[in-house]
Design a protein around this motif. Structure first.
Motif, PDB file in Angstrom:
ATOM      1  N   SER B 140     -30.621 123.891 100.720  1.00  0.00           N
ATOM      2  CA  SER B 140     -31.604 123.106 101.467  1.00  0.00           C
ATOM      3  C   SER B 140     -32.042 121.922 100.620  1.00  0.00           C
ATOM      4  N   LEU B 141     -32.302 120.822 101.304  1.00  0.00           N
ATOM      5  CA  LEU B 141     -32.601 119.595 100.561  1.00  0.00           C
ATOM      6  C   LEU B 141     -33.450 118.665 101.428  1.00  0.00           C
ATOM      7  N   GLN B 142     -34.472 118.065 100.850  1.00  0.00           N
ATOM      8  CA  GLN B 142     -35.336 117.162 101.629  1.00  0.00           C
ATOM      9  C   GLN B 142     -35.305 115.769 101.033  1.00  0.00           C
ATOM     10  N   ILE B 143     -34.986 114.791 101.867  1.00  0.00           N
ATOM     11  CA  ILE B 143     -34.992 113.404 101.395  1.00  0.00           C
ATOM     12  C   ILE B 143     -35.953 112.578 102.247  1.00  0.00           C
ATOM     13  N   SER B 144     -36.415 111.470 101.681  1.00  0.00           N
ATOM     14  CA  SER B 144     -37.272 110.564 102.450  1.00  0.00           C
ATOM     15  C   SER B 144     -36.854 109.128 102.165  1.00  0.00           C
ATOM     16  N   SER B 145     -37.435 108.203 102.894  1.00  0.00           N
ATOM     17  CA  SER B 145     -37.154 106.755 102.770  1.00  0.00           C
ATOM     18  C   SER B 145     -35.669 106.441 102.874  1.00  0.00           C
ATOM     19  N   LEU B 146     -34.952 107.180 103.726  1.00  0.00           N
ATOM     20  CA  LEU B 146     -33.531 106.893 103.951  1.00  0.00           C
ATOM     21  C   LEU B 146     -33.452 105.669 104.865  1.00  0.00           C
ATOM     22  N   ASP B 147     -32.805 104.607 104.365  1.00  0.00           N
ATOM     23  CA  ASP B 147     -32.702 103.364 105.142  1.00  0.00           C
ATOM     24  C   ASP B 147     -31.744 103.551 106.312  1.00  0.00           C
ATOM     25  N   VAL B 148     -32.292 103.707 107.497  1.00  0.00           N
ATOM     26  CA  VAL B 148     -31.441 103.875 108.682  1.00  0.00           C
ATOM     27  C   VAL B 148     -30.945 102.505 109.140  1.00  0.00           C
ATOM     28  N   GLU B 149     -31.862 101.593 109.294  1.00  0.00           N
ATOM     29  CA  GLU B 149     -31.530 100.190 109.553  1.00  0.00           C
ATOM     30  C   GLU B 149     -32.713  99.357 109.059  1.00  0.00           C
ATOM     31  N   PRO B 150     -32.565  98.021 108.953  1.00  0.00           N
ATOM     32  CA  PRO B 150     -33.665  97.248 108.376  1.00  0.00           C
ATOM     33  C   PRO B 150     -35.005  97.553 109.067  1.00  0.00           C
ATOM     34  N   GLY B 151     -35.972  97.965 108.269  1.00  0.00           N
ATOM     35  CA  GLY B 151     -37.308  98.256 108.793  1.00  0.00           C
ATOM     36  C   GLY B 151     -37.476  99.663 109.327  1.00  0.00           C
ATOM     37  N   LEU B 157     -34.514 116.817 106.525  1.00  0.00           N
ATOM     38  CA  LEU B 157     -34.401 118.121 105.878  1.00  0.00           C
ATOM     39  C   LEU B 157     -33.030 118.695 106.234  1.00  0.00           C
ATOM     40  N   LEU B 158     -32.213 118.900 105.213  1.00  0.00           N
ATOM     41  CA  LEU B 158     -30.880 119.456 105.441  1.00  0.00           C
ATOM     42  C   LEU B 158     -30.900 120.931 105.084  1.00  0.00           C
ATOM     43  N   LYS B 159     -30.320 121.771 105.953  1.00  0.00           N
ATOM     44  CA  LYS B 159     -30.265 123.203 105.694  1.00  0.00           C
ATOM     45  C   LYS B 159     -28.858 123.684 105.970  1.00  0.00           C
ATOM     46  N   GLY B 160     -28.380 124.651 105.208  1.00  0.00           N
ATOM     47  CA  GLY B 160     -27.039 125.153 105.479  1.00  0.00           C
ATOM     48  C   GLY B 160     -26.761 126.444 104.758  1.00  0.00           C
ATOM     49  N   ALA B 161     -25.637 127.069 105.123  1.00  0.00           N
ATOM     50  CA  ALA B 161     -25.242 128.307 104.456  1.00  0.00           C
ATOM     51  C   ALA B 161     -24.393 127.990 103.223  1.00  0.00           C
ATOM     52  N   ILE B 182     -35.495 120.321  96.593  1.00  0.00           N
ATOM     53  CA  ILE B 182     -34.273 121.074  96.886  1.00  0.00           C
ATOM     54  C   ILE B 182     -34.600 122.564  96.858  1.00  0.00           C
ATOM     55  N   GLN B 183     -33.806 123.329  97.550  1.00  0.00           N
ATOM     56  CA  GLN B 183     -33.911 124.791  97.457  1.00  0.00           C
ATOM     57  C   GLN B 183     -32.519 125.306  97.080  1.00  0.00           C
ATOM     58  N   ALA B 184     -32.482 126.171  96.064  1.00  0.00           N
ATOM     59  CA  ALA B 184     -31.183 126.665  95.613  1.00  0.00           C
ATOM     60  C   ALA B 184     -31.211 128.177  95.474  1.00  0.00           C
ATOM     61  N   LYS B 185     -30.039 128.788  95.735  1.00  0.00           N
ATOM     62  CA  LYS B 185     -29.897 130.227  95.505  1.00  0.00           C
ATOM     63  C   LYS B 185     -29.223 130.390  94.161  1.00  0.00           C
ATOM     64  N   VAL B 186     -29.807 131.230  93.306  1.00  0.00           N
ATOM     65  CA  VAL B 186     -29.245 131.433  91.965  1.00  0.00           C
ATOM     66  C   VAL B 186     -29.107 132.937  91.695  1.00  0.00           C
ATOM     67  N   SER B 198     -39.172 120.351  92.993  1.00  0.00           N
ATOM     68  CA  SER B 198     -39.632 119.072  93.552  1.00  0.00           C
ATOM     69  C   SER B 198     -39.494 117.965  92.529  1.00  0.00           C
ATOM     70  N   SER B 199     -39.413 116.748  93.032  1.00  0.00           N
ATOM     71  CA  SER B 199     -39.244 115.604  92.122  1.00  0.00           C
ATOM     72  C   SER B 199     -40.477 115.356  91.265  1.00  0.00           C
ATOM     73  N   ASN B 200     -41.632 115.954  91.634  1.00  0.00           N
ATOM     74  CA  ASN B 200     -42.852 115.754  90.839  1.00  0.00           C
ATOM     75  C   ASN B 200     -43.021 116.807  89.742  1.00  0.00           C
ATOM     76  N   GLY B 201     -41.950 117.519  89.424  1.00  0.00           N
ATOM     77  CA  GLY B 201     -41.985 118.475  88.317  1.00  0.00           C
ATOM     78  C   GLY B 201     -42.637 119.799  88.648  1.00  0.00           C
ATOM     79  N   SER B 202     -42.625 120.197  89.918  1.00  0.00           N
ATOM     80  CA  SER B 202     -43.174 121.514  90.272  1.00  0.00           C
ATOM     81  C   SER B 202     -42.054 122.402  90.802  1.00  0.00           C
ATOM     82  N   ALA B 203     -42.219 123.709  90.595  1.00  0.00           N
ATOM     83  CA  ALA B 203     -41.186 124.664  90.998  1.00  0.00           C
ATOM     84  C   ALA B 203     -41.820 125.886  91.633  1.00  0.00           C
ATOM     85  N   LYS B 204     -41.108 126.468  92.580  1.00  0.00           N
ATOM     86  CA  LYS B 204     -41.546 127.726  93.187  1.00  0.00           C
ATOM     87  C   LYS B 204     -40.377 128.697  93.088  1.00  0.00           C
ATOM     88  N   PHE B 205     -40.671 129.950  92.764  1.00  0.00           N
ATOM     89  CA  PHE B 205     -39.596 130.945  92.646  1.00  0.00           C
ATOM     90  C   PHE B 205     -40.164 132.334  92.905  1.00  0.00           C
TER      91      PHE B 205
END
Lengths: 390, 226
Positions: B140-151, B157-161, B182-186, B198-205
């Motif tokens: 699983s992965l979360q992105i923001s500010s993806l430029d779809v078209e100008p403006g 949020l992408l999720k998958g097996a 991001i979410q990862a299986k380990v 998270s990109s801000n240096g926080s983690a959940k487990f």
């Protein structure tokens, strides 16, 4: 008694002569409506028209609407509606305090207040009342005139509420931090001294003798962290100024022309003050770097949590009117976030007058004791330094 | 769910001095807040900031009689201070730790700066790789500010097996975006667990591997940023 009544009648007659009848012209109404762009927008103008059963087109420009509205006849009631629309909604004035270090009585203050009422100028309406056994309130309604504004709004009715909190050995006077309240208090003090035939010592919260940026910043950091019964929650706004202005007074005038020229060149890129807004600002890298460069706090807005039920988070503001001189300490309780149903409200809510008064008193007390503590530390360190140099 | 967040801090004094200052503010039966210091070394210290919260609840019975019940709760914020990056580790998933940071500011005489790190979570999990038994699976992965078209930008949020990074490349098509979480299986101690970074240096487990994961994540964060 008769003489007094006739005097009042005379003063009324005098007042009515001075209160000139005023008739607003279409040009003045146009100027008033045009000047308050944010408050009197097209929606408000359309409503003003509707009140007169006139339906203007919503596609008309603001200028066109104002032009048409200003040509309509306006009586006292219509003018008042316009003036109410453009008034600033409740931006409360900051307060300041002066402590008279003398044993004053409520009766003495009431007597002086009555004397003041008798002598007050015609454009002032002064009332006085007591609250409990130890508080005297003096309310001064006056007109603030700004000739820079359009004629219709040159005169703004204002109110200065001066509170005397009589203690055993001292009286704390709380009042709005403006020139009018200072002027009224000055007159009060003169009357008091004339009556007592002695000087009434007073003190204000001032840090003009704190010559280092550290000491000046310490005043604010101690104030926000040592507020009795509160715990610091957040610092949302802070204004800082560089220390150079403080040092300049003590500089020896040994500069030659060349260094003066250099100083002029430096002044081209001079930062006079920096205002920061955010969350937990005092832990921000930007604030800390300014602090290291010799900047000191001149104004701060912070939130503190009351440590007793119902645990409101109260927003305070404190600043100096003359930051570089460390004079004119003014402060304000802006409101509170209330705890209800497991969470705090998102916006500030107004406080109950009794709570507001209580919190202001805590702020005054903490500010006053902080100044004394820091001053004592500074004096002892200079004493040590002098002792050491010997 | 357990977790931690890390921050860059510039301590005005040594860790030992900070330790003794914290010890001077202990949590006692009469205090409303204070510290419990577990260990102090030259380069790190472990402590807990404890707050006592006493609330009053008014309960009215069907006969209209009101009773006030006093409820006392204790909020514990465990943390570690380090001499090197990342200097502050807060061992909680709580969104706000303002009470703790304010107290640390006071302890440092308001001469402390805290900066939230900016880390690429994919790089972070890659750096964690050596501590794991098998490569992590980013499902699983979360992105923001993806430029779809100008403006126009998108938050996705992408999720998958399976690993979703390939799908991200396909979606983004070399357009700019910000990777938030991001979410990862380990695989740890032969057991699968989930980690969120998270990109801000926080983690959940998960709660099962707290003692091994937390120091490993800290070391990986150091490697990812350094």
């Amino acid at each position: 008694m008769f003489a007094r009544n006739s005097l009042n009648l005379n003063s009324h007659a005098k007042m009515s002569k001075q209160n000139l009848l005023y008739c607003a012209t279409d040009k003045e109404i146009y100027d008033v409506l045009m000047s308050a762009k944010q408050r009197i927008h097209s929606g408000v103008l359309l409503e003003l028209g509707k009140d007169r059963k006139i339906f203007y087109s919503s596609s008309d420009s603001r200028e066109d609407l104002i032009h048409q509205l200003s040509l309509l006849p306006h009586g006292y009631h219509e003018l008042n509606i316009i003036l109410e629309q453009r008034e600033h909604a409740g931006r409360a004035e900051k307060v300041t305090s002066v402590t008279f270090n003398a044993k004053l009585t409520v009766d003495e203050l009431k007597e002086i207040a009555k004397e003041y009422i008798g002598e007050s100028p015609d454009d002032e309406k002064v009332t006085t009342f007591t609250k409990g056994a130890d508080q005297v309130f003096v309310n001064v309604k006056y007109s603030d005139i700004d000739y820079g504004k359009t004629r219709l709004v040159q005169r703004t009715p204002k109110e200065a509420a001066i509170e005397f909190h009589v203690g055993e050995d001292k009286t704390v006077v709380r009042m709005p931090a403006n020139a009018k309240a200072k002027e009224v208090l000055g007159k009060f003090r003169t009357k008091l001294e004339t009556k007592r035939k002695e000087e009434v010592p007073f003190e204000r919260i001032e840090i003009s003798d704190f010559n280092s940026s550290e000491a000046r910043t310490e005043f604010f950091t101690t104030l926000i962290s040592k507020l009795e019964g509160f715990k610091l929650d957040n610092v949302t706004s802070v204004k800082v100024e560089p220390i150079s202005k403080l040092a300049s007074e003590d500089d020896l005038d040994l500069d030659d022309d060349q260094s003066k020229e250099e100083a002029k060149q430096e002044a081209l890129a001079l930062v006079k003050n920096v205002a920061l807004k955010g969350e937990t600002l005092l832990a921000s890298e930007e604030y800390q770097s300014l602090l290291k460069k010799g900047f000191f706090i001149t104004s701060i807005i912070w939130r503190s949590k009351l440590l007793t039920d119902p645990f409101p988070v109260v927003e305070f503001e404190a600043a100096f009117e003359e930051p570089e001189l460390g004079k004119g300490f003014k402060y304000h309780v802006r409101g509170a976030l209330n705890f209800s149903e497991g969470e705090y409200t998102k916006t500030l809510r107004p406080l109950e007058p009794a709570d507001k008064e209580k919190y202001l008193a805590i702020l005054e007390k903490t500010a006053s004791s902080t100044v004394k503590t820091i001053r004592a530390e500074l004096n002892s360190s200079t004493g040590d330094a002098k002792g050491g140099s010997k | 769910m357990n977790g931690a967040r890390w921050a860059v801090a510039h301590w005005p004094v040594s860790i030992r001095t900070l330790g003794s200052r914290l010890k001077n503010l202990p949590f006692t039966a009469d205090s409303l807040d204070g510290f419990a210091v577990e260990r102090v070394r030259d380069d790190y210290l472990d402590a807990t900031y404890i707050e006592k919260i006493a609330t009053q609840e008014v309960v009215s019975d069907p006969f209209g009689k009101e009773e006030t019940i006093e409820r006392i709760t204790y909020k514990r914020s465990s943390f570690s201070l380090y001499g090197d990056f990342p200097h502050l580790e807060i061992k909680s998933t709580s969104r706000t730790n303002r009470d703790l940071t304010n107290k640390l500011l006071e302890v440092c005489n308001f001469k402390l700066s805290l900066v939230v790190p900016n880390v690429n979570p994919v790089r972070w999990i890659e750096c964690l790789g050596p501590s794991l038994e098998s490569p992590p699976l980013i499902d699983s992965l979360q992105i923001s500010s993806l430029d779809v078209e100008p403006g126009v930008t998108a938050k996705v949020l992408l999720k998958g097996a399976k690993d979703v990074r390939e799908a991200l490349e396909h979606l983004a098509q070399k357009k700019t975006y910000t990777l938030d979480k991001i979410q990862a299986k380990v695989l740890l101690d032969s057991r699968q667990t989930t980690i969120q970074l998270s990109s801000n240096g926080s983690a959940k487990f998960g709660d099962d591997h707290v003692t091994t994961l937390r120091p490993a994540l800290r070391a990986a964060l150091k490697a990812a940023i350094g």
